[in-house]
Enzyme design. Structure first.
Site, PDB file in Angstrom:
ATOM      1  N   ASP A 118       0.867  -1.172   0.000  1.00  0.00           N
ATOM      2  CA  ASP A 118       0.000   0.000   0.000  1.00  0.00           C
ATOM      3  C   ASP A 118       0.910   1.231   0.000  1.00  0.00           C
ATOM      4  O   ASP A 118       2.099   1.134   0.334  1.00  0.00           O
ATOM      5  CB  ASP A 118      -0.884  -0.029   1.248  1.00  0.00           C
ATOM      6  CG  ASP A 118      -1.851   1.136   1.304  1.00  0.00           C
ATOM      7  OD1 ASP A 118      -2.278   1.596   0.224  1.00  0.00           O
ATOM      8  OD2 ASP A 118      -2.165   1.585   2.419  1.00  0.00           O
ATOM      9  N   ARG A 119       0.368   2.379  -0.384  1.00  0.00           N
ATOM     10  CA  ARG A 119       1.211   3.583  -0.399  1.00  0.00           C
ATOM     11  C   ARG A 119       1.107   4.365   0.900  1.00  0.00           C
ATOM     12  O   ARG A 119       2.037   4.383   1.711  1.00  0.00           O
ATOM     13  CB  ARG A 119       0.848   4.480  -1.597  1.00  0.00           C
ATOM     14  CG  ARG A 119       1.927   5.537  -1.889  1.00  0.00           C
ATOM     15  CD  ARG A 119       1.425   6.630  -2.812  1.00  0.00           C
ATOM     16  NE  ARG A 119       0.560   7.584  -2.098  1.00  0.00           N
ATOM     17  CZ  ARG A 119       0.054   8.679  -2.662  1.00  0.00           C
ATOM     18  NH1 ARG A 119       0.293   8.938  -3.948  1.00  0.00           N
ATOM     19  NH2 ARG A 119      -0.709   9.508  -1.962  1.00  0.00           N
ATOM     20  N   ASP A 120      -0.047   5.006   1.119  1.00  0.00           N
ATOM     21  CA  ASP A 120      -0.201   5.873   2.290  1.00  0.00           C
ATOM     22  C   ASP A 120      -0.194   5.046   3.570  1.00  0.00           C
ATOM     23  O   ASP A 120      -1.011   4.149   3.753  1.00  0.00           O
ATOM     24  CB  ASP A 120      -1.502   6.661   2.187  1.00  0.00           C
ATOM     25  CG  ASP A 120      -1.544   7.545   0.944  1.00  0.00           C
ATOM     26  OD1 ASP A 120      -0.471   7.956   0.480  1.00  0.00           O
ATOM     27  OD2 ASP A 120      -2.649   7.813   0.434  1.00  0.00           O
ATOM     28  N   THR A 163      -2.582   1.265  -4.684  1.00  0.00           N
ATOM     29  CA  THR A 163      -3.092   2.347  -3.845  1.00  0.00           C
ATOM     30  C   THR A 163      -4.442   2.865  -4.319  1.00  0.00           C
ATOM     31  O   THR A 163      -4.648   3.084  -5.522  1.00  0.00           O
ATOM     32  CB  THR A 163      -2.073   3.514  -3.796  1.00  0.00           C
ATOM     33  OG1 THR A 163      -2.614   4.596  -3.037  1.00  0.00           O
ATOM     34  CG2 THR A 163      -1.684   3.997  -5.172  1.00  0.00           C
ATOM     35  N   SER A 204      -8.930   7.908  -4.362  1.00  0.00           N
ATOM     36  CA  SER A 204     -10.225   8.494  -4.712  1.00  0.00           C
ATOM     37  C   SER A 204     -10.205  10.017  -4.685  1.00  0.00           C
ATOM     38  O   SER A 204     -11.114  10.668  -5.204  1.00  0.00           O
ATOM     39  CB  SER A 204     -11.314   7.982  -3.761  1.00  0.00           C
ATOM     40  OG  SER A 204     -11.131   8.491  -2.451  1.00  0.00           O
ATOM     41  N   HIS A 207     -10.980   6.011  -8.283  1.00  0.00           N
ATOM     42  CA  HIS A 207     -12.437   6.135  -8.168  1.00  0.00           C
ATOM     43  C   HIS A 207     -12.933   6.144  -6.728  1.00  0.00           C
ATOM     44  O   HIS A 207     -12.317   5.565  -5.836  1.00  0.00           O
ATOM     45  CB  HIS A 207     -13.102   4.985  -8.930  1.00  0.00           C
ATOM     46  CG  HIS A 207     -12.739   4.948 -10.372  1.00  0.00           C
ATOM     47  ND1 HIS A 207     -12.083   3.891 -10.955  1.00  0.00           N
ATOM     48  CD2 HIS A 207     -12.909   5.892 -11.349  1.00  0.00           C
ATOM     49  CE1 HIS A 207     -11.867   4.140 -12.237  1.00  0.00           C
ATOM     50  NE2 HIS A 207     -12.356   5.356 -12.500  1.00  0.00           N
ATOM     51  N   CYS A 224     -15.872   0.306  -8.300  1.00  0.00           N
ATOM     52  CA  CYS A 224     -14.811  -0.083  -9.234  1.00  0.00           C
ATOM     53  C   CYS A 224     -14.148  -1.377  -8.776  1.00  0.00           C
ATOM     54  O   CYS A 224     -13.823  -1.539  -7.589  1.00  0.00           O
ATOM     55  CB  CYS A 224     -13.774   1.032  -9.323  1.00  0.00           C
ATOM     56  SG  CYS A 224     -12.369   0.618 -10.369  1.00  0.00           S
ATOM     57  N   CYS A 251     -11.246  -2.326  -9.347  1.00  0.00           N
ATOM     58  CA  CYS A 251      -9.833  -2.140  -9.008  1.00  0.00           C
ATOM     59  C   CYS A 251      -9.648  -1.572  -7.602  1.00  0.00           C
ATOM     60  O   CYS A 251      -8.562  -1.681  -7.025  1.00  0.00           O
ATOM     61  CB  CYS A 251      -9.167  -1.201 -10.013  1.00  0.00           C
ATOM     62  SG  CYS A 251      -8.943  -1.925 -11.644  1.00  0.00           S
ATOM     63  N   LYS A 262      -9.476  -1.327  -3.827  1.00  0.00           N
ATOM     64  CA  LYS A 262      -9.444  -2.220  -2.664  1.00  0.00           C
ATOM     65  C   LYS A 262     -10.644  -1.927  -1.763  1.00  0.00           C
ATOM     66  O   LYS A 262     -11.001  -0.758  -1.596  1.00  0.00           O
ATOM     67  CB  LYS A 262      -8.129  -2.006  -1.886  1.00  0.00           C
ATOM     68  CG  LYS A 262      -6.882  -2.374  -2.655  1.00  0.00           C
ATOM     69  CD  LYS A 262      -5.612  -2.074  -1.860  1.00  0.00           C
ATOM     70  CE  LYS A 262      -5.378  -0.579  -1.704  1.00  0.00           C
ATOM     71  NZ  LYS A 262      -4.104  -0.254  -1.023  1.00  0.00           N
TER      72      LYS A 262
END
Length: 199
Positions: free
Chosen positions: A9-11, A51, A54, A91, A97, A99, A101
């Site tokens: 994950d990024r953040d 990641t 949104s 999104h 969506c 994609c 998570k």
């Protein structure tokens, strides 16, 4: 031959988790992540960032702003010889969506039994489970997940685990120089974090 993959994950994993990090002035590294990624890279893992973003569709930041952060991340890893991939879903949740998570749309790679997902949210763990990833590692002090297979309270605890798990449990042959280099990487990561991370 299947390639092992480390999903990140990024953040909260690569950078500090504050709401809607969409511009460089709000991006603050977890510098320890360089040690983590380097260690897996040396053990023939591909590195893929997955990641949810949104904030793009919400209008909090532009695709150009988001892309600037991606370029910054890629360049910093390239400086130490690490090639990573970044995947994102722009999104909002109500778009449903596939994609985003906890759906598995960003994980549609051929599975290897040693694939790993490291994230700081329950949605990361659910997405990894939905994608058939057996090793789901939660990195968070506060979040509790029923889908994670391991939990670490800090990046430091994760690095300590990697050091002992890979060397002694997996019986990987490590010479003294490699161990010293890894310990130096840990020290450098912590020093960078202390100097550069925001208070």
């Amino acid at each position: 031959m299947k390639k092992k993959i480390l999903y990140l994950d990024r953040d909260g994993i690569i950078n500090k988790h504050i709401p809607y990090v969409g511009t460089l002035d709000r991006f603050f590294w977890h510098y320890e992540i360089f040690t983590v990624v380097k260690y897996f890279h040396e053990r023939e893992y591909s590195i893929i960032v997955v990641t949810n973003q949104s904030g793009i569709q919400r209008g909090y930041y532009s695709l150009v702003d988001y892309s600037s952060i991606c370029i910054h991340i890629l360049e910093e890893f390239e400086k130490i010889g690490l090639d990573i991939e970044i995947r994102a879903c722009p999104h909002k949740p109500d778009t449903k969506c596939l994609c985003r998570k906890p759906n598995a749309g960003m994980f549609l790679d051929e599975r290897h039994e040693e694939d790993i997902m490291i994230g700081d949210q329950e949605s990361d763990m659910i997405a990894a489970k939905n994608a058939g990833i057996k090793n789901r590692w939660l990195l968070s002090e506060k979040v509790i997940s029923t889908y994670s297979t391991k939990k670490f309270l800090s990046h430091q605890k994760l690095i300590e685990y990697l050091m002992w798990y890979f060397i002694y449990t997996w019986n990987i042959k490590v010479n003294q120089k490699e161990l010293v280099d890894f310990e130096k990487d840990i020290a450098d990561s912590f020093n960078n974090a202390k100097i550069k991370a925001p208070i």
